[in-house]
Design an enzyme around this catalytic site. Structure first.
Site, short mmCIF file in Angstrom:
data_model
loop_
_atom_site.label_atom_id
_atom_site.label_comp_id
_atom_site.label_asym_id
_atom_site.label_seq_id
_atom_site.Cartn_x
_atom_site.Cartn_y
_atom_site.Cartn_z
N ARG A 31 42.75 -15.07 28.03
CA ARG A 31 41.77 -14.09 27.82
C ARG A 31 41.77 -13.50 26.62
NH1 ARG A 31 37.84 -13.36 32.18
NH2 ARG A 31 37.55 -15.35 32.94
N ARG A 35 36.52 -9.02 26.34
CA ARG A 35 36.06 -7.98 26.29
C ARG A 35 36.87 -6.84 25.89
NH1 ARG A 35 33.37 -8.51 31.98
NH2 ARG A 35 35.27 -9.86 32.11
N ARG A 44 29.03 -9.64 21.88
CA ARG A 44 28.39 -10.16 23.30
C ARG A 44 27.05 -9.85 23.29
NH1 ARG A 44 29.92 -7.29 28.10
NH2 ARG A 44 29.87 -9.01 29.68
N ASP A 80 34.57 -22.07 29.10
CA ASP A 80 34.81 -21.58 30.52
C ASP A 80 35.03 -22.89 31.20
OD1 ASP A 80 34.92 -18.70 32.12
OD2 ASP A 80 33.79 -20.66 33.26
N TYR A 166 34.50 -23.07 42.92
CA TYR A 166 33.26 -22.18 42.44
C TYR A 166 32.15 -23.26 42.75
CZ TYR A 166 36.24 -18.89 40.46
OH TYR A 166 37.18 -17.77 39.89
O1 CP3 Z 1 40.46 -16.08 25.94
C1 CP3 Z 1 40.65 -17.07 26.72
O2 CP3 Z 1 41.30 -17.10 27.61
C2 CP3 Z 1 39.66 -18.41 26.55
C3 CP3 Z 1 38.30 -18.33 27.24
C4 CP3 Z 1 38.32 -18.53 28.81
C5 CP3 Z 1 37.30 -17.99 29.55
N1 CP3 Z 1 37.42 -18.11 30.83
C6 CP3 Z 1 36.24 -16.96 28.77
C7 CP3 Z 1 35.36 -16.12 29.49
C8 CP3 Z 1 38.96 -19.23 29.60
C9 CP3 Z 1 40.44 -19.92 29.45
C10 CP3 Z 1 38.70 -18.85 30.87
C11 CP3 Z 1 39.13 -19.64 32.17
C12 CP3 Z 1 38.35 -19.11 33.38
N2 CP3 Z 1 37.00 -18.95 33.82
C13 CP3 Z 1 38.97 -19.13 34.57
C14 CP3 Z 1 40.75 -19.63 34.90
C15 CP3 Z 1 41.48 -18.64 34.54
C16 CP3 Z 1 41.63 -17.35 35.59
O3 CP3 Z 1 40.84 -16.28 34.97
O4 CP3 Z 1 41.71 -17.43 36.77
C17 CP3 Z 1 38.14 -18.96 35.84
C18 CP3 Z 1 38.31 -18.76 37.39
C19 CP3 Z 1 36.96 -18.83 35.21
C20 CP3 Z 1 35.61 -18.55 35.82
C21 CP3 Z 1 34.95 -17.29 35.28
N3 CP3 Z 1 34.49 -16.95 34.07
C22 CP3 Z 1 35.05 -15.83 35.92
C23 CP3 Z 1 35.35 -15.75 37.41
C24 CP3 Z 1 34.28 -15.14 35.04
C25 CP3 Z 1 33.63 -13.81 35.45
C26 CP3 Z 1 34.70 -12.91 35.51
C27 CP3 Z 1 34.57 -11.94 34.04
O5 CP3 Z 1 35.87 -11.79 33.67
O6 CP3 Z 1 33.68 -11.66 33.54
C28 CP3 Z 1 34.10 -15.79 33.96
C29 CP3 Z 1 33.35 -15.20 32.61
C30 CP3 Z 1 34.19 -15.28 31.23
N4 CP3 Z 1 34.78 -16.48 31.00
C31 CP3 Z 1 34.12 -14.18 30.27
C32 CP3 Z 1 34.86 -15.02 29.54
C33 CP3 Z 1 35.22 -14.11 27.98
C34 CP3 Z 1 33.27 -12.92 30.64
C35 CP3 Z 1 31.99 -13.28 30.34
C36 CP3 Z 1 31.26 -12.16 29.39
O7 CP3 Z 1 31.82 -11.76 28.27
O8 CP3 Z 1 30.30 -11.90 29.68
#
Ligand code: CP3
Length: 359
Positions: A31, A35, A44, A80, A166
């Site tokens: 990540r 943010r 964003r 994602d 999910y």
């Molecule tokens: O920077 C990185 O790591 C690359 C991008 C990346 C994202 N999600 C971007 C993202 C990666 C590798 C993921 C993996 C991901 N996504 C996982 C596995 C890793 C982990 O955290 O366990 C999972 C379970 C998800 C599913 C997911 N996506 C959730 C549960 C959420 C909501 C939680 C949150 O942090 O908002 C997301 C959204 C998400 N994925 C965001 C980002 C940058 C935030 C969205 C936003 O900016 O509005």
């Protein structure tokens, strides 16, 4: 054009994924495009999350942001794990403070509506993004943000079990009870869902590698919810199949697996799946688990993201413990889970400096 990684490489992360023990270890953070970066929050406002993932100009920029600022050894594609089910036609929305919402798959009829034929078309922009990034990191594009030949480009997907969590639950959950009950009481349907995800994940990762990903990571964030029998059936076995097919098609590609919260099952995962590197979660003592892993398997991890949020001496102490614990092994320094959005940018800067410069 052949985008696949050349070995031996000048890239420190790729060398480590190939089994070399480097000192200091290469570093990137899960990540890292997120943010906690002010420049990410600025982008964003311009588009919703799916649009950002699906627009090559934006996804390329978001992938580059942390590299410009901190120069990590690895850049992870901005995307994602839920893009794959969405590409098969499942509805997906990211709702502020609620996380992802999907139309849940609970029956044979829901399952049958998934359409794997759509994946190639829907994910074409993601592959375009990877192609652009590959050119930037390998010096064939003039807008390079890092020394060509220094940054490794990582593609990724979720592993089948975590994506199924999910898809069936329809949202995030503490215990994913609905999906775990389905595995026990509607085993035939759940097996078909896992089989579909195993095949489509293989295809999608293979396309990512062809497009320019130099290594790939499989996120199995909820692996540790399963009892041992199901961990073998829904985590180890699908991962083994994905790794075997990818290596048959792309012999040089390197694969990182993250069986989060896998505990005592992690050594078996490392032994049986064929991943090159196993990513460890925060709760695993790196020093203690290393002797239990096959010597040919590298490790990634596993600083507590909260230590980076806290910063200062606590962060330094914990980071140096992890760095020291991995000494002499192929170790990729990383966190045990993603960077938290509230993390001060200066703490990340100081972390990277500590890993690279502290004696
Ligand atoms: O920077 C990185 O790591 C690359 C991008 C990346 C994202 N999600 C971007 C993202 C990666 C590798 C993921 C993996 C991901 N996504 C996982 C596995 C890793 C982990 O955290 O366990 C999972 C379970 C998800 C599913 C997911 N996506 C959730 C549960 C959420 C909501 C939680 C949150 O942090 O908002 C997301 C959204 C998400 N994925 C965001 C980002 C940058 C935030 C969205 C936003 O900016 O509005």
């Amino acid at each position: 054009m052949n985008n696949e990684p050349q070995i031996p490489s000048t890239k420190r992360l790729l060398r480590t994924l190939n089994g070399e023990a480097l000192w200091p270890p290469p570093v990137w953070l899960m990540r890292q495009a997120g943010r906690f970066l002010p420049e990410f929050r600025a982008e964003r406002a311009k588009a919703d999350f799916l649009t950002r993932c699906m627009t090559p100009d934006i996804a390329t920029e978001l992938t580059l942001q942390p590299i410009r600022r901190f120069g990590m050894d690895g850049a992870i594609l901005f995307s994602d794990i839920l893009i794959l089910p969405w590409a098969m036609g499942q509805s997906l929305e990211f709702v502020e403070s609620k996380g992802p919402l999907l139309s849940p798959i609970r029956s044979e009829a829901d399952f049958k509506r998934l359409d794997r034929q759509r994946i190639a078309d829907v994910t074409a922009p993601v592959l375009e993004t990877l192609g652009r990034l590959n050119k930037i990191f390998n010096g064939t594009d003039t807008v390079g943000v890092a020394k060509p030949g220094s940054t490794t480009l990582l593609g990724f997907t979720g592993a089948p079990f975590t994506v199924a969590c999910y898809m069936v639950e329809g949202k995030g959950s503490r215990d994913f009870a609905t999906v775990r009950k389905m595995a026990f009481s509607e085993t035939a349907l759940f097996d078909r869902l896992i089989a579909l995800l195993t095949e489509t994940t293989t295809e999608y990762l293979s396309a990512q590698i062809t497009a320019g990903a130099e290594a790939v990571m499989l996120f199995d964030s909820w692996a540790g919810l399963l009892p041992p029998s199901e961990f073998r059936r829904y985590v180890i076995e699908p991962t083994r199949q994905i790794v075997a097919s990818l290596k048959a098609r792309h012999p040089r590609v390197r694969i990182v697996g993250f069986p989060r919260l896998g505990g005592i099952m992690v050594p078996e995962y490392a032994e049986k799946t064929g991943v090159d590197v196993v990513a460890l979660d925060t709760g695993t003592d790196l020093k203690k688990i290393l002797p239990l892993l096959p010597p040919s398997v590298g490790v990634q991890g596993n600083l507590d993201p909260i230590a980076v949020l806290a910063g200062g001496e606590a962060m330094k102490r914990e980071a140096l413990y992890v760095r020291e614990a991995g000494k002499g092994r192929a170790h990729v320094f990383n966190l045990g889970h993603g960077v938290l959005p509230q993390t001060p940018v200066e703490h990340v800067q100081e972390l990277i400096r500590t890993i690279r410069e502290e004696p």
